[in-house]
Design a protein around this motif. Structure first.
Motif, mmCIF file in Angstrom:
data_model
loop_
_atom_site.group_PDB
_atom_site.id
_atom_site.type_symbol
_atom_site.label_atom_id
_atom_site.label_comp_id
_atom_site.label_asym_id
_atom_site.label_seq_id
_atom_site.Cartn_x
_atom_site.Cartn_y
_atom_site.Cartn_z
ATOM 1 N N LYS A 197 0.830 -1.207 0.000
ATOM 2 C CA LYS A 197 0.000 0.000 0.000
ATOM 3 C C LYS A 197 0.864 1.257 0.000
ATOM 4 O O LYS A 197 0.603 2.209 -0.730
ATOM 5 C CB LYS A 197 -0.932 -0.007 1.211
ATOM 6 C CG LYS A 197 -1.926 1.148 1.211
ATOM 7 C CD LYS A 197 -2.905 1.029 2.370
ATOM 8 C CE LYS A 197 -3.895 2.189 2.363
ATOM 9 N NZ LYS A 197 -4.861 2.095 3.491
ATOM 10 N N LEU A 198 1.916 1.267 0.809
ATOM 11 C CA LEU A 198 2.813 2.429 0.872
ATOM 12 C C LEU A 198 3.452 2.715 -0.477
ATOM 13 O O LEU A 198 3.598 3.876 -0.880
ATOM 14 C CB LEU A 198 3.915 2.184 1.904
ATOM 15 C CG LEU A 198 3.547 2.330 3.376
ATOM 16 C CD1 LEU A 198 4.678 1.812 4.236
ATOM 17 C CD2 LEU A 198 3.218 3.776 3.715
ATOM 18 N N LEU A 199 3.833 1.642 -1.188
ATOM 19 C CA LEU A 199 4.555 1.820 -2.443
ATOM 20 C C LEU A 199 3.632 2.178 -3.611
ATOM 21 O O LEU A 199 4.097 2.361 -4.732
ATOM 22 C CB LEU A 199 5.357 0.557 -2.755
ATOM 23 C CG LEU A 199 6.463 0.236 -1.735
ATOM 24 C CD1 LEU A 199 7.228 -1.011 -2.137
ATOM 25 C CD2 LEU A 199 7.411 1.426 -1.558
ATOM 26 N N VAL A 205 7.135 7.081 -2.468
ATOM 27 C CA VAL A 205 8.196 6.347 -3.165
ATOM 28 C C VAL A 205 9.318 7.299 -3.579
ATOM 29 O O VAL A 205 10.501 6.969 -3.457
ATOM 30 C CB VAL A 205 7.634 5.601 -4.394
ATOM 31 C CG1 VAL A 205 8.774 5.024 -5.231
ATOM 32 C CG2 VAL A 205 6.694 4.485 -3.950
ATOM 33 N N ALA A 206 8.941 8.486 -4.031
ATOM 34 C CA ALA A 206 9.952 9.474 -4.429
ATOM 35 C C ALA A 206 10.841 9.847 -3.238
ATOM 36 O O ALA A 206 12.061 10.009 -3.389
ATOM 37 C CB ALA A 206 9.274 10.718 -4.997
ATOM 38 N N ARG A 216 16.425 2.874 -6.193
ATOM 39 C CA ARG A 216 15.379 1.913 -6.539
ATOM 40 C C ARG A 216 14.953 1.135 -5.312
ATOM 41 O O ARG A 216 15.662 1.076 -4.305
ATOM 42 C CB ARG A 216 15.838 0.956 -7.634
ATOM 43 C CG ARG A 216 17.008 0.063 -7.244
ATOM 44 C CD ARG A 216 17.383 -0.859 -8.404
ATOM 45 N NE ARG A 216 18.548 -1.695 -8.109
ATOM 46 C CZ ARG A 216 18.504 -2.846 -7.449
ATOM 47 N NH1 ARG A 216 17.337 -3.324 -7.011
ATOM 48 N NH2 ARG A 216 19.609 -3.546 -7.236
ATOM 49 N N ILE A 217 13.766 0.521 -5.409
ATOM 50 C CA ILE A 217 13.261 -0.379 -4.382
ATOM 51 C C ILE A 217 13.949 -1.732 -4.559
ATOM 52 O O ILE A 217 14.248 -2.156 -5.669
ATOM 53 C CB ILE A 217 11.724 -0.541 -4.520
ATOM 54 C CG1 ILE A 217 11.036 0.829 -4.456
ATOM 55 C CG2 ILE A 217 11.181 -1.483 -3.457
ATOM 56 C CD1 ILE A 217 11.227 1.570 -3.160
ATOM 57 N N ASP A 246 20.284 -2.559 1.710
ATOM 58 C CA ASP A 246 19.451 -1.353 1.705
ATOM 59 C C ASP A 246 19.750 -0.376 0.581
ATOM 60 O O ASP A 246 19.338 0.775 0.628
ATOM 61 C CB ASP A 246 19.601 -0.635 3.046
ATOM 62 C CG ASP A 246 21.021 -0.136 3.314
ATOM 63 O OD1 ASP A 246 21.917 -0.420 2.476
ATOM 64 O OD2 ASP A 246 21.243 0.509 4.340
ATOM 65 N N GLY A 247 20.493 -0.807 -0.429
ATOM 66 C CA GLY A 247 20.817 0.095 -1.517
ATOM 67 C C GLY A 247 21.649 1.285 -1.092
ATOM 68 O O GLY A 247 21.709 2.307 -1.798
#
Length: 254
Positions: A197-199, A205-206, A216-217, A246-247
């Motif tokens: 839902k959050l995404l 997301v931004a 990116r996710i 975690d990127g």
């Protein structure tokens, strides 16, 4: 590459019915392990176990609530009765209730902390007794970057994951002498039922991407390699560590 093989090993994964837990259960099976899939929802955990079997590995589906010592004990006994041992534990079961700190009710706090911190301890302690007696074990706790850096609307979640990270270090210190390593991973945002839902919120997301150097996710498959590493002989001299997946988010600066 034989160092990374989990052939002949038995893994128990909590929260294996969906999301990260399911992906890790299947990833461990792909690396050669037989898998005990544990979750609260029977239909989901049965489906996960069936996917493990479809990969040519043995599987056991167990329905249990990790916050109940009685249910945890029963689940571990069922796993030992079926396979005779547990080599790998992935403590993944967890929840979040997203509220500003001033709106968090006592019941919210208790539910999050019991699931994310008490539950992993009960499972680690119960499985850990068996591992310490055998002189071998690999425990991987699924923490979060939220345990290392402050995130909005997550005071109970962040506190529980910070506690889980420190619990990882203490168990590693105590159990190293028995041949048991205890490590963790710290994911950032991945697409799961918990974050779906959050995404869907483009602005949110931004904001996430702006804090993530890789922009990116994460993909669930990108959690499998770190967990297989920590579950395998490739990490035989690694304990008490939490590997951030975690990127680059946790090292981001302004």
């Amino acid at each position: 590459m034989q160092l990374f093989s989990l052939e002949g090993r038995v893994a128990l994964v909590t929260g294996a019915g969906r999301g990260i837990g399911r992906a890790l259960a299947l990833g461990l099976a792909d690396a050669g392990a037989d898998v005990v899939c544990l979750a609260r929802t029977g239909s989901e955990v049965e489906a996960a176990a069936e996917e493990v079997r479809a990969r040519g590995r043995r599987a056991l589906a167990v329905t249990a609530d990790v916050t109940s010592q009685a249910q945890v004990t029963e689940a571990v006994e069922a796993a030992l009765d079926r396979f005779g041992k547990i080599d790998i534990l992935v403590n993944n079961a967890g929840i979040n209730i997203r509220k500003p700190a001033l709106e968090v009710a006592e019941a919210d706090w208790d539910r999050v902390v019991q699931t994310n911190l008490k539950g992993p301890f009960l499972v680690a302690q119960t499985v850990g007794r068996h591992m310490c007696e055998r002189g071998y074990g690999r425990i991987i706790n699924v923490a979060s970057v939220g345990g290392a850096v402050a995130l909005r609307t997550g005071v109970a979640y962040g506190a529980s994951k910070a506690g889980l990270m420190h619990m990882t270090r203490i168990l590693a210190m105590e159990w190293a002498r028995y041949g048991v390593t205890v490590n963790g991973i710290g994911p950032w945002y991945f697409r799961t039922p918990l974050t779906e839902k959050l995404l869907q919120d483009e602005q949110y997301v931004a904001e996430i991407l702006a804090r993530t150097p890789m922009r990116r996710i994460g993909d669930l498959a990108e959690l499998v390699g770190p967990v297989v590493f920590l579950a395998s002989d490739a990490s035989s001299y690694v304990t008490g560590q939490v590997l951030m997946v975690d990127g680059g988010m946790s090292v981001y600066g302004f």
